[in-house]
Motif scaffolding. Sequence first.
Motif: not given
Length: 253
Positions: A226-231
């Motif tokens: 999720g963090a990777a998709v967001y950033l």
Amino acid sequence: MTANPFDLSGRRAMVTGANTGIGQGIAVSLARAGAEIVAVGRSSMDDTAAMITEVGGTMHAVMADLGKPREAADMLGRVWDEIGALDILINNAGIIRRGDAIDFSEDDWDDVLDVNLKTAFMLCQALARRALDAKRPAKIVNIASMLSFQGGIRIASYTASKSGLAGITRLLANEWAPLGINVNAIAPGYIATNNTAILRKDEERSADIMKRIPAARWGEPEDLGGAAVYLSSDAANYVHGVILPVDGGWLAR
């Protein structure tokens, strides 16, 4: 911005160290969000390819020795020319060597710094040069560590590399934010991967680690997705130079 700012459809993402662990988890998450994946590693990525196919994604496998920074940068250039322009770079590949600082060898220092820091920087530089020449925006996400904030024990070169990666992330954000390139990092907590196998097998050390994690479990590679998709997405267009912990609350304790 698109109707869904987290949608990565039409984007192409290079993920290093995508054959196992955190890189694999991030590659699958980006593919699920719509990105076309260029998976880079030094061993078979068949498992990653199967997982990406299962979520309806597309993957290109690229074999590379990321212990050779200049060759890694050249590899990115070839990918850009032969597969297509890159919108996202996830600098995940990393190695670790353990030993008491007083006995730590120069080879173990150099090998880790080359992969974890020098190659990561060279790939950032290679992507930025291509993106700026093509007048394209880009997102770079470096995979930092709890050792970007803390000292650790018996992992001198790993701690140095991850502290350095956090600093380089901030420096590149300062230089490239006005040019349309977002540079950020994710700092994973204690994740169940090959790099942490020795800790998980040590019952006493594993129990001590678990006591400090508010989430009361080791993280899984997909927890970073999720963090990777967001950033990597338009949702983070105004986010620059962040080191985002995904640690089950470790640093809060």
